[in-house]
Design a protein around this motif. Structure first.
Motif, PDB file in Angstrom:
ATOM      1  N   GLN A   1      -3.715   3.914  -6.030  1.00 35.59           N
ATOM      2  CA  GLN A   1      -3.186   5.155  -5.520  1.00 35.59           C
ATOM      3  C   GLN A   1      -2.505   4.915  -4.180  1.00 35.59           C
ATOM      4  O   GLN A   1      -2.796   3.947  -3.495  1.00 35.59           O
ATOM      5  CB  GLN A   1      -4.286   6.201  -5.368  1.00 35.59           C
ATOM      6  CG  GLN A   1      -5.368   5.818  -4.383  1.00 35.59           C
ATOM      7  CD  GLN A   1      -6.469   6.864  -4.317  1.00 35.59           C
ATOM      8  OE1 GLN A   1      -6.661   7.631  -5.266  1.00 35.59           O
ATOM      9  NE2 GLN A   1      -7.200   6.872  -3.220  1.00 35.59           N
ATOM     10  N   VAL A   2      -1.609   5.829  -3.835  1.00 38.67           N
ATOM     11  CA  VAL A   2      -0.886   5.730  -2.578  1.00 38.67           C
ATOM     12  C   VAL A   2      -1.759   6.245  -1.447  1.00 38.67           C
ATOM     13  O   VAL A   2      -2.364   7.306  -1.550  1.00 38.67           O
ATOM     14  CB  VAL A   2       0.421   6.528  -2.635  1.00 38.67           C
ATOM     15  CG1 VAL A   2       1.116   6.521  -1.278  1.00 38.67           C
ATOM     16  CG2 VAL A   2       1.333   5.954  -3.709  1.00 38.67           C
ATOM     17  N   VAL A  24       1.523   2.280   4.836  1.00 37.98           N
ATOM     18  CA  VAL A  24       1.494   2.765   3.462  1.00 37.98           C
ATOM     19  C   VAL A  24       1.018   1.667   2.538  1.00 37.98           C
ATOM     20  O   VAL A  24       1.479   0.523   2.615  1.00 37.98           O
ATOM     21  CB  VAL A  24       2.879   3.250   3.006  1.00 37.98           C
ATOM     22  CG1 VAL A  24       2.828   3.724   1.555  1.00 37.98           C
ATOM     23  CG2 VAL A  24       3.388   4.353   3.908  1.00 37.98           C
ATOM     24  N   SER A  25       0.106   2.008   1.659  1.00 39.75           N
ATOM     25  CA  SER A  25      -0.339   1.088   0.628  1.00 39.75           C
ATOM     26  C   SER A  25      -0.344   1.812  -0.706  1.00 39.75           C
ATOM     27  O   SER A  25      -0.417   3.040  -0.763  1.00 39.75           O
ATOM     28  CB  SER A  25      -1.733   0.537   0.933  1.00 39.75           C
ATOM     29  OG  SER A  25      -2.699   1.571   0.930  1.00 39.75           O
ATOM     30  N   GLY A  26      -0.266   1.050  -1.782  1.00 41.99           N
ATOM     31  CA  GLY A  26      -0.282   1.645  -3.104  1.00 41.99           C
ATOM     32  C   GLY A  26       0.919   1.240  -3.936  1.00 41.99           C
ATOM     33  O   GLY A  26       1.797   0.505  -3.482  1.00 41.99           O
ATOM     34  N   ASN A  27       0.957   1.745  -5.136  1.00 40.02           N
ATOM     35  CA  ASN A  27       1.972   1.362  -6.104  1.00 40.02           C
ATOM     36  C   ASN A  27       3.216   2.240  -5.978  1.00 40.02           C
ATOM     37  O   ASN A  27       3.476   3.116  -6.806  1.00 40.02           O
ATOM     38  CB  ASN A  27       1.403   1.455  -7.522  1.00 40.02           C
ATOM     39  CG  ASN A  27       2.334   0.873  -8.563  1.00 40.02           C
ATOM     40  OD1 ASN A  27       3.184   0.041  -8.264  1.00 40.02           O
ATOM     41  ND2 ASN A  27       2.175   1.317  -9.800  1.00 40.02           N
ATOM     42  N   ALA A  97       4.861  11.307   3.809  1.00 36.34           N
ATOM     43  CA  ALA A  97       5.843  10.552   3.041  1.00 36.34           C
ATOM     44  C   ALA A  97       6.227  11.359   1.822  1.00 36.34           C
ATOM     45  O   ALA A  97       5.371  11.880   1.115  1.00 36.34           O
ATOM     46  CB  ALA A  97       5.285   9.197   2.629  1.00 36.34           C
ATOM     47  N   GLU A  98       7.526  11.465   1.590  1.00 36.38           N
ATOM     48  CA  GLU A  98       8.043  12.285   0.502  1.00 36.38           C
ATOM     49  C   GLU A  98       8.596  11.418  -0.620  1.00 36.38           C
ATOM     50  O   GLU A  98       9.465  10.576  -0.404  1.00 36.38           O
ATOM     51  CB  GLU A  98       9.133  13.220   1.024  1.00 36.38           C
ATOM     52  CG  GLU A  98       9.728  14.120  -0.025  1.00 36.38           C
ATOM     53  CD  GLU A  98      10.829  14.998   0.520  1.00 36.38           C
ATOM     54  OE1 GLU A  98      11.784  15.284  -0.228  1.00 36.38           O
ATOM     55  OE2 GLU A  98      10.744  15.402   1.697  1.00 36.38           O
ATOM     56  N   ASP A 102       4.456  14.785  -2.229  1.00 32.46           N
ATOM     57  CA  ASP A 102       4.246  14.554  -0.809  1.00 32.46           C
ATOM     58  C   ASP A 102       2.883  13.916  -0.596  1.00 32.46           C
ATOM     59  O   ASP A 102       1.893  14.314  -1.196  1.00 32.46           O
ATOM     60  CB  ASP A 102       4.323  15.863  -0.023  1.00 32.46           C
ATOM     61  CG  ASP A 102       5.734  16.363   0.145  1.00 32.46           C
ATOM     62  OD1 ASP A 102       5.895  17.535   0.533  1.00 32.46           O
ATOM     63  OD2 ASP A 102       6.682  15.596  -0.102  1.00 32.46           O
ATOM     64  N   TYR A 103       2.856  12.933   0.275  1.00 28.71           N
ATOM     65  CA  TYR A 103       1.615  12.250   0.610  1.00 28.71           C
ATOM     66  C   TYR A 103       1.317  12.440   2.087  1.00 28.71           C
ATOM     67  O   TYR A 103       2.231  12.500   2.914  1.00 28.71           O
ATOM     68  CB  TYR A 103       1.714  10.755   0.285  1.00 28.71           C
ATOM     69  CG  TYR A 103       1.941  10.470  -1.175  1.00 28.71           C
ATOM     70  CD1 TYR A 103       0.879  10.341  -2.065  1.00 28.71           C
ATOM     71  CD2 TYR A 103       3.227  10.337  -1.680  1.00 28.71           C
ATOM     72  CE1 TYR A 103       1.092  10.088  -3.405  1.00 28.71           C
ATOM     73  CE2 TYR A 103       3.451  10.084  -3.025  1.00 28.71           C
ATOM     74  CZ  TYR A 103       2.379   9.960  -3.880  1.00 28.71           C
ATOM     75  OH  TYR A 103       2.591   9.711  -5.222  1.00 28.71           O
TER      76      TYR A 103
END
Length: 114
Positions: A1-2, A24-27, A97-98, A102-103
């Motif tokens: 997951q992000v 940021v980490s994740g796929n 982060a979009e 949205d994260y």
């Protein structure tokens, strides 16, 4: 997951500086835009600064000339250099982060003493 993880917050005296980082980490390869929001107790969350893939930036009027946003496209990281800090800058700062969605990061506390 992000996941978005902020760092760099803390306690600083008025007139001082802080540099916030958002890792940021994740796929995911990239985002359309990244930015910083802040929320003080009893107030609405507000946009502080935003930067797009093309490098276009937006700043809240209250921070123009004092804050600078930048990003590392390779790492999908975003930074916020905060100079000439004022007590009214005190808030929890959130990385955003979009993409398709949205994260949001968990937030980092910035406290500016007078």
């Amino acid at each position: 997951q992000v996941r978005l993880v902020e760092s760099g917050g803390g306690l600083v005296q008025a007139g001082g500086s802080l540099r916030l980082s958002c890792a940021v980490s994740g796929n995911i390869l990239s985002f359309n835009s990244m930015g910083w929001y802040r929320q003080a107790p009893g107030k609405q969350r507000e946009l502080v600064a935003q930067i797009t893939t093309g490098g276009k930036t937006n700043y809240a009027d209250s921070v123009k000339g004092r804050f600078a946003i930048s990003r590392d496209g390779v790492k999908n990281a975003v930074y916020l250099q905060m100079n000439s800090l004022k007590p009214e800058d005190t808030a929890v700062y959130y990385c955003n982060a979009e993409s398709v969605f949205d994260y949001w990061g968990q937030g980092t506390q910035v406290t500016v003493s007078s």
